[in-house]
Design an enzyme around this catalytic site. Structure first.
Site, mmCIF file in Angstrom:
data_model
loop_
_atom_site.group_PDB
_atom_site.id
_atom_site.type_symbol
_atom_site.label_atom_id
_atom_site.label_comp_id
_atom_site.label_asym_id
_atom_site.label_seq_id
_atom_site.Cartn_x
_atom_site.Cartn_y
_atom_site.Cartn_z
ATOM 1 N N ASP A 282 -3.699 -12.116 -10.070
ATOM 2 C CA ASP A 282 -2.630 -11.541 -10.903
ATOM 3 C C ASP A 282 -2.361 -12.426 -12.110
ATOM 4 O O ASP A 282 -2.198 -11.930 -13.236
ATOM 5 C CB ASP A 282 -1.348 -11.378 -10.081
ATOM 6 C CG ASP A 282 -1.414 -10.204 -9.114
ATOM 7 O OD1 ASP A 282 -2.382 -9.425 -9.212
ATOM 8 O OD2 ASP A 282 -0.519 -10.080 -8.259
ATOM 9 N N ASP B 56 2.448 -8.886 -2.541
ATOM 10 C CA ASP B 56 1.833 -8.231 -3.687
ATOM 11 C C ASP B 56 1.966 -6.722 -3.516
ATOM 12 O O ASP B 56 1.426 -6.145 -2.552
ATOM 13 C CB ASP B 56 0.361 -8.644 -3.778
ATOM 14 C CG ASP B 56 -0.325 -8.046 -4.988
ATOM 15 O OD1 ASP B 56 0.171 -8.240 -6.111
ATOM 16 O OD2 ASP B 56 -1.354 -7.370 -4.815
ATOM 17 N N THR C 237 3.312 -4.505 -10.405
ATOM 18 C CA THR C 237 3.169 -3.298 -9.581
ATOM 19 C C THR C 237 4.457 -2.963 -8.842
ATOM 20 O O THR C 237 4.856 -1.803 -8.778
ATOM 21 C CB THR C 237 2.017 -3.485 -8.572
ATOM 22 O OG1 THR C 237 2.227 -4.704 -7.840
ATOM 23 C CG2 THR C 237 0.681 -3.575 -9.272
ATOM 24 N N THR C 238 5.100 -3.984 -8.287
ATOM 25 C CA THR C 238 6.345 -3.742 -7.551
ATOM 26 C C THR C 238 7.422 -3.203 -8.478
ATOM 27 O O THR C 238 8.157 -2.277 -8.124
ATOM 28 C CB THR C 238 6.827 -5.042 -6.877
ATOM 29 O OG1 THR C 238 5.770 -5.559 -6.065
ATOM 30 C CG2 THR C 238 8.040 -4.788 -6.015
#
Length: 549
Positions: free
Chosen positions: A388, A62, A95-96
């Site tokens: 998520d 994550d 996010t990545t």
């Protein structure tokens, strides 16, 4: 110079980096952060093991968890971490992708700066590209209804793929969608509002993830304070108490001299009387069950058990807040003011095997997702994946728009941005094209992480989109280009818009800096002995990240 003497403006320990050196320093630090999480992207992404200073181990892929756990000691790198945190807060996932795009934007910007293109022209071009790309996201997006369970399950499964929740994603995606639908209400204007305050997650070890359950109401992981207390009530009067059922202590230090056993007995009798009065107030209120956030004296436990009242002590603050929602009850902070109106009606049952209490109100006001995992590390990563998935499904229900995944949207946006670049005059045109190239990083990294040829697949993807297939994306399991929306790889449009906006703004913020003035070492910890920028040696001051890579 002043009368032949040099004027001292900055202290001996101060550091200053200007112009091109400052830009290179900032871009290097930001790219270092972005590249550290790239290998986690996609269904075939790898995990990171993070060991903190206390020796606690976190195993995850994550993006935001990795960046928050890493010991980053560089001001520019922390700006990129903020991109991930903002993405997590606003969209719950992606996010990545957001961080990776920000790093690629800076890499492409560096090439433009070397061609003597001024940073302000690059920034303007990036702003134009970001705004146009977000407009195109809205145009490409497909509408979805709040009751379209199949599409919402696809969104949940896409979010879970590549994470700890993937093995049982069919079961877990169904639980997530049902949980979101249970806490969704329709507003007067016809929009849907998801109240995640009414959804709680509890985790347990020792069983497989496929045995996870969705329960109506709350789950309290506590034991009764006394073995003789009843544990099951079909219709109970429940009291939520934030006051200790203990002997009240004086606010100041006092000492008392006792001359005889009778005097000591009087003190003990007085304490017993205080506890008896507290229990009597609870009995008079009609309460059958007491969830107390603080302590309960042993003698009070005995009295409560004799009255047939179930009591639970040291209930977590978060559990108390959730019970308040589930039961639509008040949390009482003063027993002296307790009345029958302060108790709420609900059912309370005990699962002796799991050592859990299940609490349900008369009208369902909340739901609990009970997640299982074989070990603590497994269940922790499972919870991150489920959180998520919950966030993206909630966003999809509220926003009502979805997109094809597997890099399809990035390749389509890149194609449209290149067409848009032809209408942009000046050097900003090159920045718009650089923005398009940066977006194509996502399908390239997806292919690389799956062990596929990224160049050949990107060529195939571009060809498919040029022929009009806007949903053509990469199937990393087969290595083929296909309609990812039809294949069930679905993302939320809001997360993609947020990722593009955050990445562009972060890149522009870094590019606008041409002078770094530091009172001491260029680190954020202020400790010269710990990693830090090390006088900007090494990899752009990323010394503090070394232990986490």
């Amino acid at each position: 110079m002043q009368q032949g003497q040099p004027m001292i403006i900055m202290g001996d320990d101060a550091q200053r980096v200007k112009d091109k050196d400052a830009q290179e320093y900032n871009i290097s630090a930001a790219r270092g952060v972005a590249e550290s999480v790239r290998s986690t992207l996609g269904p075939k992404g790898m995990d990171k093991m993070l060991v903190d200073s206390m020796g606690d181990v976190t195993i995850t892929n994550d993006g935001v968890t990795i960046l928050q756990t890493m010991d980053i000691d560089n001001p520019t790198a922390e700006m990129i971490v903020e991109v991930a945190e903002t993405q997590e807060d606003e969209a719950g996932d992606g996010t990545t992708s957001a961080v990776a795009i920000a790093g690629e934007l800076l890499k492409n910007a560096e090439d433009l700066l070397e061609q003597d293109i001024h940073p302000t022209a690059v920034i303007k071009g990036f702003n134009l590209a970001s705004e146009y790309a977000r407009e195109q996201v809205d145009e490409i997006a497909t509408s979805v209804d709040a009751d379209d369970t199949e599409t919402l399950k696809n969104v949940a499964e896409t979010s879970m793929t590549g994470k700890g929740a993937e093995l049982e994603k069919d079961v877990l995606a169904d639980l997530v969608v049902r949980a979101i639908q249970e806490v969704t209400v329709e507003a007067e204007d016809g929009s849907h509002v998801v109240d995640l305050q009414n959804l709680n997650i509890e985790t347990r070890t020792g069983r497989s993830a496929g045995e996870s359950r969705l329960l109506s109401g709350a789950v309290v992981d506590k034991d009764p304070v006394h073995d003789d207390m009843p544990t099951d009530f079909e219709e109970a009067n429940v009291l939520l108490l934030n006051e200790a059922i203990e002997v009240e202590e004086a606010d100041v230090d006092t000492s008392v001299n006792v001359d005889s056993p009778d005097q000591l007995q009087k003190f003990l009798d007085q304490e017993e009387k205080q506890l008896r009065e507290k229990v009597d107030r609870i009995v008079e209120s009609g309460a059958d069950v007491v969830f107390c956030q603080k302590g309960i004296d042993d003698l009070a436990q005995h009295y409560l058990a004799k009255e047939g009242i179930l009591a639970v002590r040291r209930t977590k603050k978060s559990d108390m807040k959730f019970l308040k929602n589930v039961l639509d009850a008040a949390i009482v902070t003063d027993l002296d003011s307790l009345s029958a109106d302060d108790v709420a009606v609900g059912s309370v049952t005990r699962d002796a095997d799991e050592e859990l209490f299940y609490v349900e109100g008369e009208n369902p006001h909340g739901a609990t997702l009970l997640l299982y995992g074989s070990t603590e590390h497994v269940v922790d990563e499972l919870e991150r994946g489920i959180n998520d998935a919950i966030d993206v499904v909630a966003t999809t229900v509220s926003d009502g728009r979805t997109l094809p995944g597997g890099g399809a949207i990035e390749v389509e946006l890149a194609s449209r941005l290149r067409d848009f670049a032809d209408s942009v005059s000046g050097r900003e045109q090159l920045a718009v094209e650089a923005f398009a190239d940066a977006l194509e990083l996502i399908p390239r990294v997806l292919a690389e992480n799956a062990g596929l040829d990224s160049i050949d697949l990107l060529v195939d993807l571009r060809a498919a989109h040029e022929s009009g297939d806007a949903h053509a994306g990469l199937n990393v399991f087969t290595g083929e280009v296909e309609d990812t929306f039809e294949a069930g790889v679905v993302e939320t449009a809001h997360a993609k818009e947020q990722a593009i906006a955050s990445a562009a703004e972060a890149a522009n913020l870094v590019l606008k800096i041409d002078d770094i003035i530091a009172a001491g070492d260029l680190s954020t910890s202020g400790d010269d002995d710990e990693g830090g920028a090390g006088g900007m040696g090494g990899m752009g001051g990323m010394g503090g990240m070394g232990g986490a890579m």
